[in-house]
Design a protein around this motif. Structure first.
Motif, mmCIF file in Angstrom:
data_model
loop_
_atom_site.group_PDB
_atom_site.id
_atom_site.type_symbol
_atom_site.label_atom_id
_atom_site.label_comp_id
_atom_site.label_asym_id
_atom_site.label_seq_id
_atom_site.Cartn_x
_atom_site.Cartn_y
_atom_site.Cartn_z
ATOM 1 N N LEU A 141 -56.981 -54.734 -44.176
ATOM 2 C CA LEU A 141 -58.370 -55.165 -44.386
ATOM 3 C C LEU A 141 -58.936 -54.612 -45.693
ATOM 4 O O LEU A 141 -59.741 -55.286 -46.357
ATOM 5 N N ARG A 142 -58.528 -53.422 -46.079
ATOM 6 C CA ARG A 142 -58.971 -52.896 -47.382
ATOM 7 C C ARG A 142 -58.438 -53.766 -48.517
ATOM 8 O O ARG A 142 -59.140 -54.036 -49.488
ATOM 9 N N TRP A 188 -68.694 -57.726 -43.420
ATOM 10 C CA TRP A 188 -68.220 -57.615 -42.043
ATOM 11 C C TRP A 188 -66.929 -56.801 -41.989
ATOM 12 O O TRP A 188 -66.786 -55.920 -41.141
ATOM 13 N N ILE A 189 -66.022 -57.086 -42.896
ATOM 14 C CA ILE A 189 -64.761 -56.345 -42.946
ATOM 15 C C ILE A 189 -65.035 -54.864 -43.201
ATOM 16 O O ILE A 189 -64.391 -53.990 -42.613
ATOM 17 N N GLY A 190 -66.000 -54.561 -44.045
ATOM 18 C CA GLY A 190 -66.374 -53.171 -44.304
ATOM 19 C C GLY A 190 -66.814 -52.463 -43.031
ATOM 20 O O GLY A 190 -66.449 -51.301 -42.805
ATOM 21 N N ARG A 191 -67.571 -53.169 -42.177
ATOM 22 C CA ARG A 191 -68.013 -52.568 -40.914
ATOM 23 C C ARG A 191 -66.826 -52.333 -39.970
ATOM 24 O O ARG A 191 -66.758 -51.301 -39.289
ATOM 25 N N VAL A 192 -65.895 -53.264 -39.942
ATOM 26 C CA VAL A 192 -64.702 -53.091 -39.098
ATOM 27 C C VAL A 192 -63.868 -51.921 -39.607
ATOM 28 O O VAL A 192 -63.393 -51.095 -38.822
ATOM 29 N N ILE A 193 -63.706 -51.824 -40.926
ATOM 30 C CA ILE A 193 -62.971 -50.693 -41.516
ATOM 31 C C ILE A 193 -63.649 -49.380 -41.143
ATOM 32 O O ILE A 193 -62.978 -48.410 -40.776
ATOM 33 N N ASP A 194 -64.975 -49.339 -41.226
ATOM 34 C CA ASP A 194 -65.712 -48.126 -40.839
ATOM 35 C C ASP A 194 -65.438 -47.762 -39.380
ATOM 36 O O ASP A 194 -65.220 -46.597 -39.055
#
Length: 129
Positions: free
Chosen positions: A55-56, A97-103
């Motif tokens: 995801l990153r 959204w991907i940033g929130r999942v990564i977090d």
């Protein structure tokens, strides 16, 4: 007489191929998320670290594409760049959204079973009231 049903088992080579495929589809953006959604469905075959890394990678590419979509000459009439505006907004939303999942993955707050096979038993995961 035919058997009532046939049960298949995933081979080691098939499991490696599945994991490679899911990792690739999580990491590489597609134009309309047609491949991303199924990859999310099967993300549980990977470890949280593998999903985070993929995801990153995807997020970095989304940010690069968003920057390219917004790099239009300012003298152009807006009507000619609406498509680019839309694409930049879509890419930005997916990236956020991907940033929130990564977090969540990094913080360990996204539920992740130790054994991916546990995800196959939906009835055991969903408890009825």
């Amino acid at each position: 007489m035919r058997p009532e049903r046939t049960v298949y088992q995933l081979t080691e080579a098939g499991e490696r191929r599945l994991r490679d495929w899911v990792r690739l589809l999580l990491a590489e953006p597609d134009g309309n998320s047609t491949l991303f959604v199924p990859a999310l469905t099967f993300a549980g075959v990977l470890t949280p670290g593998e999903v985070t890394a993929a995801l990153r990678e995807r997020r970095a590419e989304l940010e690069r594409r968003e920057e390219a979509a917004t790099a239009v000459p300012p003298e152009l009439p807006r009507i000619l760049v609406l498509e680019a505006e839309y694409e930049a907004a879509r890419l930005h939303a997916e990236s956020e959204w991907i940033g929130r999942v990564i977090d969540d993955l990094t913080a360990g707050t996204l539920d992740w079973p130790a054994d991916p096979a546990a995800l196959a038993d939906i009835e055991a995961l969903v408890k009825e009231d």
